[in-house]
Design a protein around this motif. Sequence first.
Motif, PDB file in Angstrom:
ATOM      1  N   UNK A   6       0.831  -1.205   0.000  1.00  0.00           N
ATOM      2  CA  UNK A   6       0.000   0.000   0.000  1.00  0.00           C
ATOM      3  C   UNK A   6       0.860   1.246   0.000  1.00  0.00           C
ATOM      4  N   UNK A   7       1.953   1.227   0.777  1.00  0.00           N
ATOM      5  CA  UNK A   7       2.820   2.391   0.854  1.00  0.00           C
ATOM      6  C   UNK A   7       3.557   2.625  -0.461  1.00  0.00           C
ATOM      7  N   UNK A   8       4.016   1.551  -1.110  1.00  0.00           N
ATOM      8  CA  UNK A   8       4.699   1.698  -2.392  1.00  0.00           C
ATOM      9  C   UNK A   8       3.767   2.236  -3.462  1.00  0.00           C
ATOM     10  N   UNK A   9       2.543   1.719  -3.513  1.00  0.00           N
ATOM     11  CA  UNK A   9       1.571   2.230  -4.492  1.00  0.00           C
ATOM     12  C   UNK A   9       1.228   3.692  -4.216  1.00  0.00           C
ATOM     13  N   UNK A  10       1.083   4.030  -2.945  1.00  0.00           N
ATOM     14  CA  UNK A  10       0.754   5.412  -2.598  1.00  0.00           C
ATOM     15  C   UNK A  10       1.898   6.346  -2.989  1.00  0.00           C
ATOM     16  N   UNK A  11       3.132   5.924  -2.753  1.00  0.00           N
ATOM     17  CA  UNK A  11       4.290   6.745  -3.118  1.00  0.00           C
ATOM     18  C   UNK A  11       4.341   6.962  -4.626  1.00  0.00           C
ATOM     19  N   UNK A  12       4.084   5.906  -5.391  1.00  0.00           N
ATOM     20  CA  UNK A  12       4.115   6.020  -6.852  1.00  0.00           C
ATOM     21  C   UNK A  12       3.022   6.954  -7.354  1.00  0.00           C
ATOM     22  N   UNK A  13       1.809   6.806  -6.870  1.00  0.00           N
ATOM     23  CA  UNK A  13       0.703   7.638  -7.345  1.00  0.00           C
ATOM     24  C   UNK A  13       0.852   9.089  -6.889  1.00  0.00           C
ATOM     25  N   UNK A  14       1.393   9.269  -5.694  1.00  0.00           N
ATOM     26  CA  UNK A  14       1.643  10.624  -5.216  1.00  0.00           C
ATOM     27  C   UNK A  14       2.671  11.328  -6.105  1.00  0.00           C
ATOM     28  N   UNK A  15       3.722  10.608  -6.503  1.00  0.00           N
ATOM     29  CA  UNK A  15       4.737  11.191  -7.378  1.00  0.00           C
ATOM     30  C   UNK A  15       4.154  11.540  -8.742  1.00  0.00           C
ATOM     31  N   UNK A  16       3.282  10.680  -9.274  1.00  0.00           N
ATOM     32  CA  UNK A  16       2.647  10.967 -10.566  1.00  0.00           C
ATOM     33  C   UNK A  16       1.813  12.242 -10.487  1.00  0.00           C
ATOM     34  N   UNK A  17       1.042  12.372  -9.404  1.00  0.00           N
ATOM     35  CA  UNK A  17       0.194  13.562  -9.251  1.00  0.00           C
ATOM     36  C   UNK A  17       1.041  14.822  -9.103  1.00  0.00           C
ATOM     37  N   UNK A  18       2.096  14.757  -8.288  1.00  0.00           N
ATOM     38  CA  UNK A  18       2.951  15.929  -8.093  1.00  0.00           C
ATOM     39  C   UNK A  18       3.676  16.319  -9.378  1.00  0.00           C
ATOM     40  N   UNK A  19       4.177  15.322 -10.107  1.00  0.00           N
ATOM     41  CA  UNK A  19       4.866  15.615 -11.373  1.00  0.00           C
ATOM     42  C   UNK A  19       3.921  16.263 -12.368  1.00  0.00           C
ATOM     43  N   UNK A  20       2.674  15.798 -12.396  1.00  0.00           N
ATOM     44  CA  UNK A  20       1.704  16.382 -13.315  1.00  0.00           C
ATOM     45  C   UNK A  20       1.412  17.835 -12.952  1.00  0.00           C
ATOM     46  N   UNK A  21       1.223  18.097 -11.671  1.00  0.00           N
ATOM     47  CA  UNK A  21       0.953  19.473 -11.239  1.00  0.00           C
ATOM     48  C   UNK A  21       2.140  20.376 -11.555  1.00  0.00           C
ATOM     49  N   UNK A  22       3.340  19.931 -11.246  1.00  0.00           N
ATOM     50  CA  UNK A  22       4.525  20.762 -11.456  1.00  0.00           C
ATOM     51  C   UNK A  22       4.859  20.948 -12.928  1.00  0.00           C
ATOM     52  N   UNK A  23       4.333  20.080 -13.795  1.00  0.00           N
ATOM     53  CA  UNK A  23       4.601  20.224 -15.226  1.00  0.00           C
ATOM     54  C   UNK A  23       3.937  21.461 -15.813  1.00  0.00           C
ATOM     55  N   UNK A  24       3.023  22.086 -15.078  1.00  0.00           N
ATOM     56  CA  UNK A  24       2.348  23.286 -15.574  1.00  0.00           C
ATOM     57  C   UNK A  24       3.122  24.563 -15.249  1.00  0.00           C
ATOM     58  N   UNK A  25       4.288  24.417 -14.657  1.00  0.00           N
ATOM     59  CA  UNK A  25       5.205  25.539 -14.486  1.00  0.00           C
ATOM     60  C   UNK A  25       4.629  26.716 -13.725  1.00  0.00           C
ATOM     61  N   UNK A  26       4.749  27.901 -14.336  1.00  0.00           N
ATOM     62  CA  UNK A  26       4.350  29.139 -13.670  1.00  0.00           C
ATOM     63  C   UNK A  26       2.843  29.248 -13.469  1.00  0.00           C
ATOM     64  N   UNK A  27       2.063  28.413 -14.144  1.00  0.00           N
ATOM     65  CA  UNK A  27       0.614  28.450 -13.938  1.00  0.00           C
ATOM     66  C   UNK A  27       0.252  28.022 -12.517  1.00  0.00           C
ATOM     67  N   UNK A  28       1.119  27.231 -11.895  1.00  0.00           N
ATOM     68  CA  UNK A  28       0.910  26.761 -10.516  1.00  0.00           C
ATOM     69  C   UNK A  28       1.787  27.592  -9.595  1.00  0.00           C
TER      70      UNK A  28
ATOM     71  N   UNK B  34      -5.791  15.264 -13.642  1.00  0.00           N
ATOM     72  CA  UNK B  34      -5.622  14.698 -12.299  1.00  0.00           C
ATOM     73  C   UNK B  34      -6.728  13.703 -11.979  1.00  0.00           C
ATOM     74  N   UNK B  35      -7.959  14.057 -12.319  1.00  0.00           N
ATOM     75  CA  UNK B  35      -9.087  13.165 -12.046  1.00  0.00           C
ATOM     76  C   UNK B  35      -9.009  11.892 -12.860  1.00  0.00           C
ATOM     77  N   UNK B  36      -8.239  11.921 -13.948  1.00  0.00           N
ATOM     78  CA  UNK B  36      -8.082  10.748 -14.800  1.00  0.00           C
ATOM     79  C   UNK B  36      -7.024   9.782 -14.273  1.00  0.00           C
ATOM     80  N   UNK B  37      -6.289  10.199 -13.249  1.00  0.00           N
ATOM     81  CA  UNK B  37      -5.287   9.317 -12.667  1.00  0.00           C
ATOM     82  C   UNK B  37      -5.947   8.229 -11.827  1.00  0.00           C
ATOM     83  N   UNK B  38      -5.218   7.164 -11.621  1.00  0.00           N
ATOM     84  CA  UNK B  38      -5.733   6.021 -10.880  1.00  0.00           C
ATOM     85  C   UNK B  38      -5.969   6.373  -9.411  1.00  0.00           C
ATOM     86  N   UNK B  39      -7.172   6.059  -8.919  1.00  0.00           N
ATOM     87  CA  UNK B  39      -7.533   6.242  -7.510  1.00  0.00           C
ATOM     88  C   UNK B  39      -7.195   7.638  -6.997  1.00  0.00           C
TER      89      UNK B  39
END
Length: 237
Positions: free
Chosen positions: A53-75, A124-129
């Motif tokens: 559970x912890x490994x899956x959570x770490x992976x999905x958290x990283x995916x979400x953070x990378x996606x948010x940060x990919x928008x650069x100055x918009x965030x 983001x809503x399209x990501x898993x769980x």
Amino acid sequence: MTDEPNPPAPHAPYGTPEAPRLAVQGEARLAFDPEIARIGITVNARGTDRRTALEDLTRRNSLALDLVKSYGDAVEKVETGAFSISPELTRRGRGERVRAYHGRVRITAALTDFTALGELATRLADLELTQVDGPWWALRPDSPAYAEVRRHAVREAVKRAREYAQALGADLAALVELADPGAEDARPAPSAFAGRMRSAAPETAEDAPAPALDLEPRRQTVHALVHARFTMTPPRL
């Protein structure tokens, strides 16, 4: 030895016949376009043991953070809030056993580019769980909108006081006191997007990207209130 000039006599609590006192209230309420939008992101994971559970959570958290940060100055800001790993218990016989482990991480993102907001929220809503809440529209704490509303409130107080004085055939003489109880921003009501969007299954290569949401910013109402006291010239009664 020279005599010191006599200090001015204090104003009477309710003024005098020669200098009546006038107390009024000035109020202003104006609407402004929002300057920032916040969304809440909740990343979930589930596993038969704590490490999975912890490994899956770490992976999905990283995916979400990378996606948010990919928008650069918009965030403008990304913050990680609550994190939890909790067991799901099931009763077997006379005791309880751990059936699975549930993990959750809460992320908050603040955006200043509203054209990117709908696309980011949809991806983001399209990501898993992953669950998305918001947006919550707001003004910055140091927004010039607050000063503008306070100026309107002061002008309204002066206008009202002058109208009262002129109704008595008098005019304003001096400002005695200007009290600021505070200017407050009305809490933004939840928008049409304030519900939750969830994704329960991973995206496959055959899945087409979800269309970006068209989110209309909600105007923010700012309120200011001042108390003012004046003296006026003797009225003509």
